[in-house]
Motif scaffolding. Sequence first.
Motif, PDB file in Angstrom:
ATOM      1  N   SER A  32      50.595  36.234  30.790  1.00 39.57           N
ATOM      2  CA  SER A  32      50.006  37.421  30.217  1.00 39.57           C
ATOM      3  C   SER A  32      48.832  37.421  29.750  1.00 39.57           C
ATOM      4  N   CYS A  33      47.650  36.968  30.572  1.00 36.59           N
ATOM      5  CA  CYS A  33      46.500  36.817  29.920  1.00 36.59           C
ATOM      6  C   CYS A  33      45.896  38.111  29.717  1.00 36.59           C
ATOM      7  N   MET A  34      46.202  39.068  30.505  1.00 31.95           N
ATOM      8  CA  MET A  34      45.714  40.494  30.345  1.00 31.95           C
ATOM      9  C   MET A  34      46.375  41.166  28.888  1.00 31.95           C
ATOM     10  N   SER A  35      47.265  40.425  28.158  1.00 29.78           N
ATOM     11  CA  SER A  35      47.437  40.948  27.087  1.00 29.78           C
ATOM     12  C   SER A  35      46.473  41.196  25.904  1.00 29.78           C
ATOM     13  N   CYS A  36      45.385  40.207  26.361  1.00 33.62           N
ATOM     14  CA  CYS A  36      44.120  40.068  25.243  1.00 33.62           C
ATOM     15  C   CYS A  36      42.965  40.462  26.011  1.00 33.62           C
ATOM     16  N   HIS A  37      43.034  40.434  27.364  1.00 32.06           N
ATOM     17  CA  HIS A  37      41.680  40.468  28.233  1.00 32.06           C
ATOM     18  C   HIS A  37      41.766  41.841  29.021  1.00 32.06           C
ATOM     19  N   THR A  38      40.657  42.083  29.420  1.00 35.07           N
ATOM     20  CA  THR A  38      40.564  43.557  30.417  1.00 35.07           C
ATOM     21  C   THR A  38      39.836  42.649  31.305  1.00 35.07           C
ATOM     22  N   LEU A  82      39.824  33.339  39.657  1.00 35.43           N
ATOM     23  CA  LEU A  82      38.937  34.201  38.696  1.00 35.43           C
ATOM     24  C   LEU A  82      37.507  34.560  39.270  1.00 35.43           C
ATOM     25  N   ASN A  83      37.180  33.004  39.499  1.00 31.53           N
ATOM     26  CA  ASN A  83      35.801  32.938  39.965  1.00 31.53           C
ATOM     27  C   ASN A  83      35.388  33.681  41.345  1.00 31.53           C
ATOM     28  N   HIS A  84      36.518  33.565  42.150  1.00 25.89           N
ATOM     29  CA  HIS A  84      36.776  34.481  43.468  1.00 25.89           C
ATOM     30  C   HIS A  84      36.468  35.908  43.163  1.00 25.89           C
ATOM     31  N   LEU A  85      37.435  36.338  42.243  1.00 28.80           N
ATOM     32  CA  LEU A  85      37.494  37.891  41.790  1.00 28.80           C
ATOM     33  C   LEU A  85      36.184  38.354  41.083  1.00 28.80           C
ATOM     34  N   TYR A  86      35.800  37.715  40.228  1.00 29.49           N
ATOM     35  CA  TYR A  86      34.934  37.907  39.245  1.00 29.49           C
ATOM     36  C   TYR A  86      33.659  37.540  39.016  1.00 29.49           C
ATOM     37  N   TYR A  87      33.649  36.039  38.711  1.00 29.83           N
ATOM     38  CA  TYR A  87      32.228  35.445  38.539  1.00 29.83           C
ATOM     39  C   TYR A  87      31.601  34.818  39.525  1.00 29.83           C
ATOM     40  N   LYS A  88      31.954  34.510  40.678  1.00 31.16           N
ATOM     41  CA  LYS A  88      31.279  34.464  41.806  1.00 31.16           C
ATOM     42  C   LYS A  88      30.162  33.199  41.539  1.00 31.16           C
ATOM     43  N   PHE A  89      30.647  32.107  40.779  1.00 35.85           N
ATOM     44  CA  PHE A  89      29.830  30.785  40.713  1.00 35.85           C
ATOM     45  C   PHE A  89      29.868  29.901  41.870  1.00 35.85           C
TER      46      PHE A  89
END
Length: 93
Positions: A32-38, A82-89
């Motif tokens: 439930s990480c997305m209970s706080c995050h968008t 998450l890096n693959h989806l969003y951050y791309k570092f």
Amino acid sequence: MFKKILIISCLLSSISLFAQYEAAEELFDDASCMSCHTEEDFSPKVGKVDSFKKLTKVIDACRFANDVSWFDDESLDVARYLNHLYYKFEEKE
Ligand code: HEC
């Protein structure tokens, strides 16, 4: 012959990477990480999360703060996901 082996091994490694992301997605959803995050929370910010290493750190902080019982390697998988989806570092620790 060598070409075939190369193609097959490339295929296999992309399949296992995909399976890894899928497992991480499940961990992430279950916690439930997305209970706080968008999704907007997950983007590189100057002075904050601006490297893969920092990303792994904040994920550790969040999972400890929320009693999420992941193993360290699972947490790393979520960081990669998450890096693959969003951050791309570039992934280095
Ligand atoms: C109780 C609320 C809460 C929960 C649940 C939570 N987080 Fe967080 N998370 C925060 C807060 C607060 C911050 C810090 C935001 C800031 O300082 O910009 C943060 C920051 C982060 C960041 C850094 C975002 C950025 O780029 O600045 C990541 C990544 C993250 N959390 C991942 C997770 C993951 C993965 C989980 C599930 C295990 C999780 N969080 C669960 C509250 C939460």
